[in-house]
Design an enzyme around this catalytic site. Structure first.
Site, mmCIF file in Angstrom:
data_model
loop_
_atom_site.group_PDB
_atom_site.id
_atom_site.type_symbol
_atom_site.label_atom_id
_atom_site.label_comp_id
_atom_site.label_asym_id
_atom_site.label_seq_id
_atom_site.Cartn_x
_atom_site.Cartn_y
_atom_site.Cartn_z
ATOM 1 C CB CYS A 1 -0.866 0.074 1.181
ATOM 2 S SG CYS A 1 -2.549 0.978 0.807
ATOM 3 C CG HIS B 1 -3.491 -3.187 4.209
ATOM 4 N ND1 HIS B 1 -2.235 -2.873 4.613
ATOM 5 C CD2 HIS B 1 -3.829 -2.113 3.420
ATOM 6 C CE1 HIS B 1 -2.120 -1.585 4.214
ATOM 7 N NE2 HIS B 1 -3.142 -1.128 3.417
HETATM 8 N N1 GLN Z 1 -1.822 6.897 2.098
HETATM 9 C C1 GLN Z 1 -1.900 5.954 1.167
HETATM 10 C C2 GLN Z 1 -3.147 6.094 0.545
HETATM 11 O O1 GLN Z 1 -4.248 6.525 0.846
HETATM 12 C C3 GLN Z 1 -1.674 4.624 1.799
HETATM 13 C C4 GLN Z 1 -2.746 4.087 2.543
HETATM 14 C C5 GLN Z 1 -2.372 2.786 3.221
HETATM 15 O O2 GLN Z 1 -1.466 2.427 3.314
HETATM 16 N N2 GLN Z 1 -3.243 2.232 3.553
HETATM 17 O O3 GLN Z 1 -3.190 5.805 -0.594
#
Ligand code: GLN
Length: 253
Positions: free
Chosen positions: A98, A201
């Site tokens: 992510c 995730h």
């Molecule tokens: N900040 C990033 C986004 O919203 C990553 C979010 C995350 O790692 N869950 O795309």
């Protein structure tokens, strides 16, 4: 037989770890331990030296909020980031989830504020369309094809950023149900050599043991310069967890 050891580096766990990302580290370590392979876990953070990075056999990086991503990328500018990029170029296996692959790409434009230049490990770019746009959230299932085997992977995604693959980028997977890189082109994540970037995730490795074993085998293969046949494990619980999510998504695998 000499005992084998893998050195794991975890990118900024205090700043980058969301939605159970730590489970990836636990799964990697346990699946090694069950086969008599030792692991040393170290944290990659502001204190880390280049010589520490050079000892690593596998790198993991999890998700983060935009603010934390900015702190991390500042620290990775210069020699530290260059070293990580070179290690991956030389075949070091890695898993980035992510927020981490966003930083390993060419750039990330956060919801608010200036573009963050990434390390350019992956030929991808990510743009967050702004705080009022809907995030891409939910359970996800995708199909992966890796050297000689194909499998489905399940997980949970929650990101605002929309990722586009550049001309030289290869997707890690293709979305069956869920959003993936951008909710439009069915691609999910990116793979370069033995480094995987993805939006899974959930966490990824416990529910998708074939991916965990692929990374372990590649890490051992690179370090010990030999072909690795991993002892098979009883994955019935892992497979049950996998099929619960698949069934919930209406995909029977
Ligand atoms: N900040 C990033 C986004 O919203 C990553 C979010 C995350 O790692 N869950 O795309």
């Amino acid at each position: 037989m000499t005992e084998k050891t893998l050195n794991i580096g975890w990118l900024y766990p205090d700043l980058m770890s969301t939605y159970g990302d730590r489970g990836n580290i636990i799964a990697f370590q346990k699946r090694c331990e069950w086969r008599g392979i030792k692991t040393n876990l170290s944290t990659i953070n502001q204190e880390t030296k280049i010589s520490d990075l050079e000892k690593l056999d596998f790198i993991f990086g999890g998700g983060a909020q935009d603010l934390e991503q900015e702190i991390v990328i500042k620290d990775l500018q210069g020699k530290k980031g260059e070293t990580i990029k070179n290690l991956i170029e030389n075949g070091l296996p890695a898993l980035f989830v992510c927020g981490a692959p966003q930083l390993m790409g060419r750039y990330y434009e956060p919801a608010v504020g200036k573009r963050i230049e990434g390390l350019g490990v992956f030929d991808i770019t990510t743009i967050h369309p702004g705080p009022n746009q809907s995030r891409l959230i939910g359970n996800i299932i995708a199909k992966v094809e890796l050297e000689g085997f194909s499998t489905t992977i399940v997980g949970f995604e929650n990101h605002g950023g929309r990722t586009q693959l550049g001309k030289t980028a290869k997707p890690f997977a293709y979305v069956i149900k869920g959003f993936g890189n951008n909710g439009e082109d069915q691609t999910e994540g990116v793979i370069y050599k033995y480094a995987i970037g993805c939006y899974f995730h959930g966490p990824l490795l416990p529910k998708n043991p074939t991916i965990a074993d692929w990374l372990i085998a590649k890490s051992l293969g690179k370090k010990y310069k030999e072909k690795v046949e991993l002892k098979s494990l009883d994955d019935s619980l892992e497979n049950q967890a996998h099929s619960v999510i698949a069934t919930r998504l209406g995909v029977g695998v």
